[in-house]
Design an enzyme around this catalytic site. Structure first.
Site, mmCIF file in Angstrom:
data_model
loop_
_atom_site.group_PDB
_atom_site.id
_atom_site.type_symbol
_atom_site.label_atom_id
_atom_site.label_comp_id
_atom_site.label_asym_id
_atom_site.label_seq_id
_atom_site.Cartn_x
_atom_site.Cartn_y
_atom_site.Cartn_z
ATOM 1 N NE ARG A 191 -36.480 -20.222 58.265
ATOM 2 C CZ ARG A 191 -35.515 -21.031 57.851
ATOM 3 N NH1 ARG A 191 -35.084 -20.974 56.610
ATOM 4 N NH2 ARG A 191 -34.968 -21.911 58.680
ATOM 5 C CE LYS A 336 -35.355 -16.221 61.244
ATOM 6 N NZ LYS A 336 -34.489 -15.717 62.345
ATOM 7 C CG HIS A 355 -29.985 -16.361 64.690
ATOM 8 N ND1 HIS A 355 -30.230 -17.704 64.507
ATOM 9 C CD2 HIS A 355 -31.193 -15.785 64.884
ATOM 10 C CE1 HIS A 355 -31.524 -17.931 64.606
ATOM 11 N NE2 HIS A 355 -32.135 -16.788 64.829
ATOM 12 C CB SER A 373 -35.525 -24.463 68.369
ATOM 13 O OG SER A 373 -36.806 -24.716 68.880
ATOM 14 C CE LYS A 377 -32.673 -17.124 70.483
ATOM 15 N NZ LYS A 377 -32.375 -16.848 69.063
ATOM 16 C CB THR A 378 -37.357 -17.110 74.158
ATOM 17 O OG1 THR A 378 -37.084 -17.196 72.754
ATOM 18 C CG2 THR A 378 -38.443 -16.085 74.388
ATOM 19 C CG ASP A 392 -34.447 -14.016 65.848
ATOM 20 O OD1 ASP A 392 -33.981 -15.054 66.354
ATOM 21 O OD2 ASP A 392 -34.768 -13.945 64.646
ATOM 22 N NE ARG A 457 -42.202 -19.237 64.417
ATOM 23 C CZ ARG A 457 -40.910 -19.136 64.714
ATOM 24 N NH1 ARG A 457 -40.450 -18.040 65.286
ATOM 25 N NH2 ARG A 457 -40.085 -20.117 64.445
#
Length: 673
Positions: A191, A336, A355, A373, A377-378, A392, A457
């Site tokens: 981004r 996003k 989020h 990051s 979390k994942t 997410d 990704r």
């Protein structure tokens, strides 16, 4: 960028210098002053180093033996008026659909524009004979050349059709050995938050968060229309465009209809995966979208347009309900951008946008997972014994929790089948793989290769995850888990938070990154991202925090701060907490057993920590026990507390409510020293 909103072309904050190629380079006053941006960049990365398209493509494929020649491969509240649709013929319905798309592509300053035709121009024999012009245009004798052409609309194509379009017309598109579509996003592989703009008008000036610490950079209505004109003219100049009509939010009462107009099959397939896919019946009755994206990312913005500081611009106009993308083909900008939209629209309905990851146990207990990051979390929200609601983006309404998206956007760097089997197995036909490197002969992907970018990704429908809950909705959350990877080694492995502490740590959004040796920095670096997603929020962080506390109080949810970082010393001295211990902690949260534990309070941060957790050594629950150098522990604890306090200063003067008592309550929940 002009910060005062003045639309004058003589903005003194912009300075021109000459680049090696002779073109002027535009510098903002912040850039000249050497100021560091305070915006959380998340997945933003430097542009790729390739100087030519061929060089970029050469990074994508690895030579293999035998060497083979490189060849180009040849729900119903929003559906008012359904009864009227039901009585329409297919021809009438298609005509209305094309008129709606034509209106989306209408230029605001042109009397006429290209006619819109449904179908692929390569299949001329199958193209409909009838064309539908812009319904808002009036007949004119002095038509422009653009009015004499037709723009073909490839509407809600299937993944198979999009594969064909990508492989045939988009260089850099290949089918990998797993069946996924490998693509390239061009020079931008992340981004560009510094190039994101929000139109500041009388309404948004009062409602949105502006100023220090905010990700919202202003632009005016006129400049937005200049960029919109540029994007629409580019899209209208093409022989064909891809149009996706899809939904956001699995809660049928609060879903949003979105239209994405793009020039690339890759972008269309990406959004097919990431948004919620309508049924054929829902698509027939879709009607006018609530929000439209014009993705002309292959075409740059004009750098001399007011507020522009590069050839990239991502612009959102909340009043017009439109988003324009110029100068970047990174697909994550669309995802996003829509998330930012939901951060604005949902709170207006008293719905909290989050989020976070989210899963649900067999007994219906829902848990939210927040974390930047590297916090896990994942990993921690992926649990074979629990159903995945989403990874997410979520909404918390009066109906419970709901996923905003219809897919997952997973990082692929160093992906392995052993560590993350769910993601590995989801990379199959229909999945988009961005910027990965693969073997030229076998087409097997090397997930460890960073030749194009580290930010590789995978985008795939959420149904590709075996334990996904479809539809992606659940009851009100029982537990709210805030994850932090504390590389300073002073936060406890788990703490139970009060509501004020929850708001404080939610607004802080803390984690610590391990310092890079190349810069000569040996200590960890604290990172704060408000609401664990500062780059996407639209309102002041305290508004989201107050809504979170209100919903937790109403529905009896408990918040936990879980440290997945270091113990026994900071990074380089101590060791990282074992994943097995963290999983035991998460399991005890899910089961409710941790609520029954005995607690004691820590100094400085005032956190409630359990004295024992099943399967976890009791001595590590209080971090001071694991440090051999107690003085070093105290020094490091005070240092981290100071970092928290300094970060929170930007929020301290914001008044919540008429009396401001809530603000005082949140401040009192911070560290005391």
């Amino acid at each position: 960028m002009a910060e005062n909103g003045d639309s004058s072309s003589t903005d003194k904050s912009v300075k021109m210098t000459t680049m090696p190629n002779g073109l002027p380079k535009i510098l903002t006053k912040d850039a000249r002053a050497g100021k560091k941006s305070e915006v959380c960049h998340d997945d933003s990365v430097p542009p790729v180093k390739a100087q030519t398209i061929d060089e970029l493509h050469s990074l994508q494929k690895k030579r293999s033996a035998p060497t083979t020649p490189s060849t180009d491969a040849g729900q119903q509240q929003q559906l008012q008026g359904n009864a009227a649709f039901a009585t329409m013929s297919e021809e009438e319905r298609q005509k209305l659909q094309l008129q709606s798309i034509s209106a989306s592509l209408a230029s605001m300053t042109r009397e006429t524009g290209p006619k819109v035709v449904k179908g692929d121009p390569a299949r001329k024999a199958e193209a409909p004979k009838a064309t539908v012009a812009d319904p808002n245009s009036a007949p004119a004798f002095g038509t422009s050349d653009s009015a004499l052409k037709s723009t073909h609309v490839l509407y809600n194509l299937s993944p198979a059709e999009l594969y064909e379009q990508a492989i045939r017309y988009e260089k850099g598109s290949f089918v990998t050995s797993s069946g996924a579509l490998a693509t390239l996003s061009g020079a931008k592989t992340g981004r560009s938050p510094r190039d994101k703009r929000i139109v500041k008008d009388d309404t948004t000036a009062q409602e949105l968060w502006w100023g220090k610490g905010s990700p919202n950079i202003e632009m005016d209505e006129h400049t937005f229309m200049v960029n919109r004109e540029r994007a629409v003219d580019y899209l209208n100049s093409l022989d064909k465009v891809f149009v996706n009509d899809q939904f956001l939010n699995w809660d049928p009462e609060h879903r949003i209809k979105v239209r994405i107009v793009s020039a690339r099959a890759y972008h269309s397939l990406f959004m097919h995966n990431m948004c919620i896919r309508p049924t054929p019946e829902e698509l027939q009755n879709f009607g006018t979208p609530d929000f439209t994206i014009y993705n002309a990312g292959q075409f740059p913005c004009n750098r001399y347009t007011h507020y522009m500081t590069s050839s990239t611009s991502i612009d959102i106009n909340l009043d017009r309900k439109e988003m324009v993308i110029l100068g970047t083909q990174y697909a994550g900008e669309m995802k996003k951008g829509l998330f930012s939209l939901m951060h604005y629209l949902m709170p207006k309905r008293q719905i909290l946008s989050l989020h976070s990851g989210c899963n649900m146990g067999k007994d219906g207990d829902v848990a939210l997972f927040f974390g930047l990051s590297g916090t896990g979390k994942t990993t921690l929200s992926t649990d074979n014994n629990r159903l995945l609601i989403g990874d997410d983006e979520h909404c918390w309404s009066e109906n419970g929790i709901s996923n905003i998206e219809g897919g997952c956007y997973a990082k692929c760097i160093d992906l392995s089948k052993e560590k993350e089997p769910e993601i590995w197995n989801a990379i199959k036909f229909g999945t988009v793989l961005e910027n990965v490197v693969f073997d030229e002969h076998t087409r097997e992907v090397d997930y460890s290769d960073k030749s194009v970018t580290e930010n590789t990704r995978a985008s795939y429908p959420i149904e590709y995850i075996p334990n996904a809950k479809i539809p992606c909705v659940g009851p009100h959350p029982k537990n709210v888990i805030l994850l932090a990877c504390d590389a300073f080694g002073v936060l406890p492995p788990v703490s139970k938070l009060t509501l004020p502490q929850t708001m404080y740590h939610f607004i802080s959004g803390y984690t610590a990154l391990v310092a890079g040796t190349e810069d000569g920095i040996k200590e960890p670096q604290a990172t704060f991202s408000a609401c664990f997603g500062a780059a996407f929020i639209m309102l002041h962080p305290t508004k989201y925090a107050a809504m979170l506390a209100e919903k937790m109080k109403k529905h009896g949810a408990t918040a936990w701060l879980v440290n997945t970082g270091w113990s026994g010393g900071r990074y380089g001295v101590g060791s990282r907490l074992k994943l097995a211990y963290t999983r035991k902690i998460i399991d005890s949260i899910h089961s409710g057993s941790l609520l029954e534990a005995n607690y004691k309070k820590t100094e400085i941060f005032g956190l409630e920590i359990p004295t024992e957790v099943e399967g976890v050594p009791s001595e590590i629950l209080d971090p001071i026990n694991t440090w051999s150098d107690k003085a070093a522990y105290q020094e490091t604890l005070l240092k981290l507390a100071s970092l928290f306090k300094n970060n929170f200063e930007v929020f301290a003067n914001y008044k919540i409510g008429q009396d401001g008592k809530l603000t005082e309550e949140i401040l009192a929940a911070g560290p005391k020293f």
